[in-house]
Design a protein around this motif. Sequence first.
Motif, PDB file in Angstrom:
ATOM      1  N   THR A   2       0.830  -1.193   0.000  1.00  0.00           N
ATOM      2  CA  THR A   2       0.000   0.000   0.000  1.00  0.00           C
ATOM      3  C   THR A   2       0.870   1.251   0.000  1.00  0.00           C
ATOM      4  O   THR A   2       1.835   1.352   0.738  1.00  0.00           O
ATOM      5  CB  THR A   2      -0.905   0.004   1.243  1.00  0.00           C
ATOM      6  N   PRO A   8      -7.191   7.845   1.515  1.00  0.00           N
ATOM      7  CA  PRO A   8      -8.323   6.919   1.432  1.00  0.00           C
ATOM      8  C   PRO A   8      -9.460   7.523   0.603  1.00  0.00           C
ATOM      9  O   PRO A   8      -9.756   8.708   0.712  1.00  0.00           O
ATOM     10  CB  PRO A   8      -8.766   6.727   2.880  1.00  0.00           C
ATOM     11  N   ASP A  53     -12.660   3.038  -0.572  1.00  0.00           N
ATOM     12  CA  ASP A  53     -12.221   2.438   0.687  1.00  0.00           C
ATOM     13  C   ASP A  53     -13.345   2.449   1.719  1.00  0.00           C
ATOM     14  O   ASP A  53     -13.348   1.635   2.642  1.00  0.00           O
ATOM     15  CB  ASP A  53     -11.012   3.196   1.244  1.00  0.00           C
TER      16      ASP A  53
END
Length: 93
Positions: A2, A8, A53
């Motif tokens: 990641t 996000p 997300d």
Amino acid sequence: MTDPSRRPTVLVVDDETGILQTLEILLRAEGFDVHTAHGGKAALERIPQLTPDIIISDVRMPGVGGVEVLNAAREHDAEVPVILMTAQATLQT
């Protein structure tokens, strides 16, 4: 792996423009990459394209409601958090 610099992604779903704009401003200020969908039908189209997300959705919307948005999100990604909100809560909801 990641990317730690990636913000996000949140998808905000509501049929009221004012709510969408307010949540977009607040969430951007908190560091989220915010996308909006005006209504549940638009959300169903955005979920596979965006792969958010997290999803924040109104429960009561004309046509496609928040529960349908939740079901579509779960079909696409069973682990995505979905927050359902409403200003018209009842014991049933």
